[in-house]
Structure formats: C-alpha cells, structure tokens
Design a protein around this motif. Sequence first.
Motif, mmCIF file in Angstrom:
data_model
loop_
_atom_site.group_PDB
_atom_site.id
_atom_site.type_symbol
_atom_site.label_atom_id
_atom_site.label_comp_id
_atom_site.label_asym_id
_atom_site.label_seq_id
_atom_site.Cartn_x
_atom_site.Cartn_y
_atom_site.Cartn_z
ATOM 1 N N ARG A 27 0.818 -1.224 0.000
ATOM 2 C CA ARG A 27 0.000 0.000 0.000
ATOM 3 C C ARG A 27 0.849 1.270 0.000
ATOM 4 O O ARG A 27 0.307 2.376 -0.011
ATOM 5 N N THR A 28 2.165 1.124 0.019
ATOM 6 C CA THR A 28 3.041 2.291 -0.003
ATOM 7 C C THR A 28 2.916 3.040 -1.333
ATOM 8 O O THR A 28 2.910 2.412 -2.390
ATOM 9 N N PRO A 29 2.813 4.366 -1.326
ATOM 10 C CA PRO A 29 2.817 5.115 -2.595
ATOM 11 C C PRO A 29 4.125 4.869 -3.355
ATOM 12 O O PRO A 29 5.199 4.751 -2.748
ATOM 13 N N ALA A 30 4.028 4.810 -4.669
ATOM 14 C CA ALA A 30 5.220 4.520 -5.473
ATOM 15 C C ALA A 30 6.304 5.570 -5.262
ATOM 16 O O ALA A 30 7.502 5.237 -5.247
ATOM 17 N N ALA A 31 5.916 6.829 -5.080
ATOM 18 C CA ALA A 31 6.913 7.883 -4.880
ATOM 19 C C ALA A 31 7.711 7.643 -3.598
ATOM 20 O O ALA A 31 8.934 7.826 -3.565
ATOM 21 N N ALA A 32 7.015 7.215 -2.520
ATOM 22 C CA ALA A 32 7.710 6.934 -1.260
ATOM 23 C C ALA A 32 8.533 5.656 -1.373
ATOM 24 O O ALA A 32 9.641 5.565 -0.826
ATOM 25 N N PHE A 33 8.008 4.676 -2.078
ATOM 26 C CA PHE A 33 8.722 3.411 -2.266
ATOM 27 C C PHE A 33 10.048 3.636 -2.977
ATOM 28 O O PHE A 33 11.085 3.081 -2.595
ATOM 29 N N ALA A 34 10.037 4.450 -4.017
ATOM 30 C CA ALA A 34 11.251 4.673 -4.810
ATOM 31 C C ALA A 34 12.356 5.318 -3.983
ATOM 32 O O ALA A 34 13.541 5.022 -4.186
ATOM 33 N N ARG A 35 11.983 6.182 -3.043
ATOM 34 C CA ARG A 35 13.000 6.870 -2.239
ATOM 35 C C ARG A 35 13.745 5.921 -1.308
ATOM 36 O O ARG A 35 14.843 6.246 -0.844
ATOM 37 N N ARG A 36 13.193 4.766 -1.039
ATOM 38 C CA ARG A 36 13.821 3.818 -0.124
ATOM 39 C C ARG A 36 14.788 2.859 -0.827
ATOM 40 O O ARG A 36 15.501 2.102 -0.167
ATOM 41 N N LEU A 37 14.787 2.849 -2.134
ATOM 42 C CA LEU A 37 15.599 1.887 -2.871
ATOM 43 C C LEU A 37 17.040 2.364 -2.980
ATOM 44 O O LEU A 37 17.287 3.506 -3.369
ATOM 45 N N PRO A 38 18.005 1.490 -2.725
ATOM 46 C CA PRO A 38 19.419 1.868 -2.922
ATOM 47 C C PRO A 38 19.709 2.124 -4.405
ATOM 48 O O PRO A 38 19.039 1.586 -5.291
ATOM 49 N N LEU A 39 20.719 2.940 -4.660
ATOM 50 C CA LEU A 39 21.076 3.286 -6.038
ATOM 51 C C LEU A 39 21.394 2.060 -6.893
ATOM 52 O O LEU A 39 20.939 1.976 -8.041
ATOM 53 N N PRO A 40 22.188 1.064 -6.411
ATOM 54 C CA PRO A 40 22.457 -0.118 -7.256
ATOM 55 C C PRO A 40 21.192 -0.868 -7.649
ATOM 56 O O PRO A 40 21.102 -1.400 -8.761
ATOM 57 N N PRO A 54 13.477 -5.877 0.465
ATOM 58 C CA PRO A 54 13.801 -5.812 1.899
ATOM 59 C C PRO A 54 14.252 -4.437 2.337
ATOM 60 O O PRO A 54 13.945 -3.998 3.449
ATOM 61 N N ALA A 55 14.983 -3.720 1.475
ATOM 62 C CA ALA A 55 15.413 -2.363 1.830
ATOM 63 C C ALA A 55 14.214 -1.431 1.955
ATOM 64 O O ALA A 55 14.153 -0.604 2.872
ATOM 65 N N ALA A 56 13.250 -1.556 1.046
ATOM 66 C CA ALA A 56 12.064 -0.711 1.110
ATOM 67 C C ALA A 56 11.190 -1.048 2.302
ATOM 68 O O ALA A 56 10.433 -0.209 2.786
ATOM 69 N N ASN A 57 11.270 -2.265 2.791
ATOM 70 C CA ASN A 57 10.413 -2.746 3.876
ATOM 71 C C ASN A 57 11.105 -2.720 5.229
ATOM 72 O O ASN A 57 10.522 -3.099 6.229
ATOM 73 N N ARG A 58 12.372 -2.279 5.253
ATOM 74 C CA ARG A 58 13.154 -2.331 6.489
ATOM 75 C C ARG A 58 12.620 -1.327 7.503
ATOM 76 O O ARG A 58 12.307 -0.195 7.146
ATOM 77 N N PRO A 59 12.518 -1.714 8.783
ATOM 78 C CA PRO A 59 12.105 -0.754 9.803
ATOM 79 C C PRO A 59 13.010 0.467 9.780
ATOM 80 O O PRO A 59 14.227 0.364 9.702
ATOM 81 N N GLY A 60 12.381 1.634 9.800
ATOM 82 C CA GLY A 60 13.141 2.870 9.733
ATOM 83 C C GLY A 60 13.253 3.416 8.330
ATOM 84 O O GLY A 60 13.737 4.524 8.132
ATOM 85 N N ALA A 61 12.802 2.620 7.331
ATOM 86 C CA ALA A 61 12.852 3.107 5.955
ATOM 87 C C ALA A 61 11.800 4.167 5.697
ATOM 88 O O ALA A 61 11.843 4.875 4.716
#
Length: 365
Positions: free
Chosen positions: A183-196, A330-337
């Motif tokens: 249910r996370t907005p795509a804009a917020a999801f993208a900010r959590r992804l590492p560059l690689p 997992p990075a997008a779902n990590r606590p604190g992300a």
Amino acid sequence: MTDTPRGTAPAADPADPATAVPARAGARHEALRRRLGLAAVVACLPYLTLKLLWVLGIDVGVVDLHGTGRGTWVLVNLVTFLMDAAAALIAYLLTRPGGPRVRTWLLALPMWMASGLLSVIMIAVPLDAARPLFGGPNPFRDQDGFLQPWVYGVVYGGFIVEGAVLMGAFGLYLHDRHGPLLRTPAAAFARRLPLPVRTAALAAAGLLAATGAVRLAWACGARFGLTAARLAEMDGTARLTQGVQAVLALAAAVGTVVAVRGLTRARVRLPLAAACVGSAAAFGWGGLLGALGTLARSAQHPSSAFMVAVYAAETAAGLLALGAGLAGLPAANRPGAGGAAGAAGTTGVVGAAAGAGTGGPVGRP
C-alpha cells in the motif's frame, strides 16, 4: 502484561469496532485464500495425471512422437511433472490455517516463475480459442498430429484455472502478510531503494522494452531476425503468443520504471505486479523456453544470431529484475525506511512483487 510477538496482531476484542472489523475481514481473506488454494491443487491434477502416465510409458492421448526419443520424452515429462507438482505443493501450503509456515521468499521464487509461465497461457489461449468466432481456425481441432485435440483442452484449461486461483490465493497471502508495503505510494517506495537496485531495475526495464518491441514486430508480421524454419512456424497462434509476450514485457518495463522512479503517488502494488509477472514471462518464455528450443533445434534448424541475442536479453532482464527485487524489497520494507511499511518486517518480502497481481494453442504441453 504479556508482549505481543513480533508480526502477530493482538487478539481482536469483539466489543471494539476498531479491532473487530479488521478481524472479520482477515477471517474472510483466510477462508477465501484456503478455498482458492484447494481449487489450485485440484486444477493441477489433470496435468499431473497425464504427465505421470507418460513417464510410466502409458501414452494416453499421444498420436505420434515425431521421432522424439523415448528417453528424451520421459525426461521432459518428468521435469514438467515436478514443476507442476511444486505448484501443487505451494497451493497446498496456502490452504493451511494462518498461511504457510515458511519464509515468503521460499514461495515467491517458484511463484515468480509460475506467474510468468502461466500468465501467457491465461491470456493467449482464450484469445486463440476465440479465433473461430472471427473466421479463424479452431486451435483445438487443427493440430499437427502430435497429441489428440482433447489433451490440449484438458491441459490448457487446467493451466488457466490453476494460474487464476493460485495467483489469487498467493495475492491474498501477501496482502495479509505484507499489506503495508504493497500500500506504499510509489513515490515513497522509490526513495527507499538503494542506487544499485534502481540501476539494475532500470537496466532490466530497458532490456524488457527492447525485446518487447521486437516481439511485437514479429507478432505484426515482421520477418527480420527469423530463420526460414521459424518463419514457417509463425502461424496465427504463434503470432498471437508473440503479441502476448510483447505486451507483458512492455508492461513490465513501464511498471519497473514507475516503481523505481516514483512516477506516481498511487500504491506501488500494481507497478510491482506488472514488473514481476512481465519479467518472469520474459525469462520463462523467452529465456528459458527459447534457449531450450534453440538447443533442441540446433542440429537441423539452428536459430539465428539475432534470435539467440533476444533470448539472452530476456534471460538477463529476468535475472536483473529478480535480483533487484531480492535486494530492493527488503530495503524498502526495512524498519526505519519510512512509513508504515517497516512494520511488516523484513522476512522474505521479495514475495510482495511476485504474487501481487505469478504445438497447441500456445505450445505443446
């Protein structure tokens, strides 16, 4: 006071509407998931029965093997039997109260492959079966003498039902287990992804767009890159299948870009579903089956270098997309992300993408 175990919701208080309503919804989801899982197990049985009979040397429904050696015939049927048995096992696990007691990624990896292989059949076979309504040939009647027509109906009918109920059951399981992430907005999801991860995903999107465009051209009658033998096989059914593969690949490219670039504030689950199913279809139908077909025909009818390049690009696209999912989700779902998605935990969240959306009418069973 007793602590609530991590990932376990507190018991619902029937007198409290704030907990009673979600509890009733969760119970309905579980009941529906278990029914869909059971339906998927049943849908696997016709295919598994046929494959087991063929492995045992009982060639029911077989007209002519067209020179295929007995050893090759048994090996191919044994492998495909085991593949569908794995799908039946996943479906059975989804019927268990409370859901499977395994990590999500153990289900997500085979579901990723199954969603790709089954999605093409689920779309192409009904469209192909409708061709007689518009003056086209009946794909279940006009066969090449390899199998009896009823075999195609039983096998592909079972696949369509299996794919629909299996992906439905897995989607409900993911909704219950990883709903906040989906249910996370795509804009917020993208900010959590590492560059690689973003780089790998965008590379996969580029390959999917390129191979999807090629297959769309082939579906529309283009002849470039195809051998004479492959052109001879390009009947209406084959072109329709090419078109379905093209649409799924292009949808995956768009979904990937939307998810990793955050191009919308809508929930990320739809772009993730398109990316997952489309990349799996490219990997399964293009990379895996294309490569196997190349090996099988290499002696008498070798594939062109362009065809091999397309299969290789589809394989690379699938692996890049899968790797990006394994590392990025997992990075997008990590606590604190950020946001509520972190509350879902980090265990096996690659499954969130895999099931959120997995010679006959499409090919020989």
